[in-house]
Design a protein around this motif. Structure first.
Motif: not given
Length: 245
Positions: A6-9, A48-54, A57-64, A83-85
């Motif tokens: 996702l990030k590079f392609v 989306i933009f924070a991981p794109l710039s890092s 890999r930045i891992n976020y907690l998301a609601k179930a 897949g997006t962490g």
């Protein structure tokens, strides 16, 4: 693998062309080891933009709910968020805050970068709101540094009220790591946790240029009146708070 695809392609090249993000402070991100990435929260586009710039890999907690929708749409959504962490957290139970902290601790124990939004919800009006002290508790218990991450312009790209994606430039600023080792052994002290949280919020205010409001964003959405305070760190020592999460 899907994350990097996702990030590079699939997504990254389009976003770099369409929204032309400017990035500052990448050198502050450690090459390895755990770190808490504490961000302001203007839009669903922030994560989306924070991981794109890092570079890591930045891992976020998301609601179930993002992972449990039935049907083909649900499976695609689960694949995308996994897949997006993103890591699923059940936020409906009484122990939701503790479950989230436990998940974040496990990721940090693995040497990963963990992304958190101390405001707890998106800003309703573009201002920066009071941070919840779960971030401080996590930082004090694990001893890992905190990097403030300010994302600017995402509320213009994808404002609240339905999915929209507009062409607008984004700026991502990574601040210098904040070391809270001076508070070692003081986790659980509500005044210390508030001081730590407010120091992070002050750095986010400085990086983002947002006006600071000394009220929880979630409370404002419920109709609690707000009053702005220009420097949250200055009042850190005298603000009692029992919120965790």
């Amino acid at each position: 693998m899907f994350y990097w695809l996702l990030k590079f392609v699939l997504l990254g090249p389009f976003l770099r062309f369409y929204n032309r993000p400017e990035v500052e402070g990448v050198e502050h991100i450690p090459a390895d080891g755990p770190c808490i990435m504490a961000g302001n929260h203007l839009s669903i586009a922030d994560w989306i933009f924070a991981p794109l710039s890092s570079p890591r890999r930045i891992n976020y907690l998301a609601k179930a709910e993002y992972f449990t929708t039935p049907g083909v749409k649900g499976r695609l959504k689960k694949m995308f968020f996994s897949g997006t962490g993103q890591y699923p957290i059940d936020r409906s139970g009484a122990d939701a805050a503790e479950d989230a902290l436990n998940a974040a601790r496990a990721l940090l124990d693995q040497g990963k970068l963990v992304g958190l939004y101390p405001e707890g919800t998106r800003s309703p009006d573009g201002r920066l709101y009071k941070g919840k002290t779960g971030l401080a508790r996590l930082a004090l218990e694990t001893g890992v540094p905190v990097i403030p991450v300010a994302v600017i312009g995402t509320d213009k790209i994808s404002p609240q009220g339905g999915f929209r994606w507009r062409r607008h430039r984004v700026t991502v600023k990574f601040g210098a790591p904040i070391d809270f080792s001076r508070y070692e052994g003081m986790s659980g002290n509500r005044f210390v946790e508030r001081a730590v949280t407010d120091e992070v919020m002050y750095e986010l205010m400085r990086l983002s240029g947002q006006e600071y409001v000394d009220v929880y964003a979630a409370s404002l959405k419920k109709g609690v009146p707000s009053g702005s305070r220009p420097n949250p760190a200055a009042d850190a020592a005298r603000i009692p708070d029992t919120a965790v999460g």
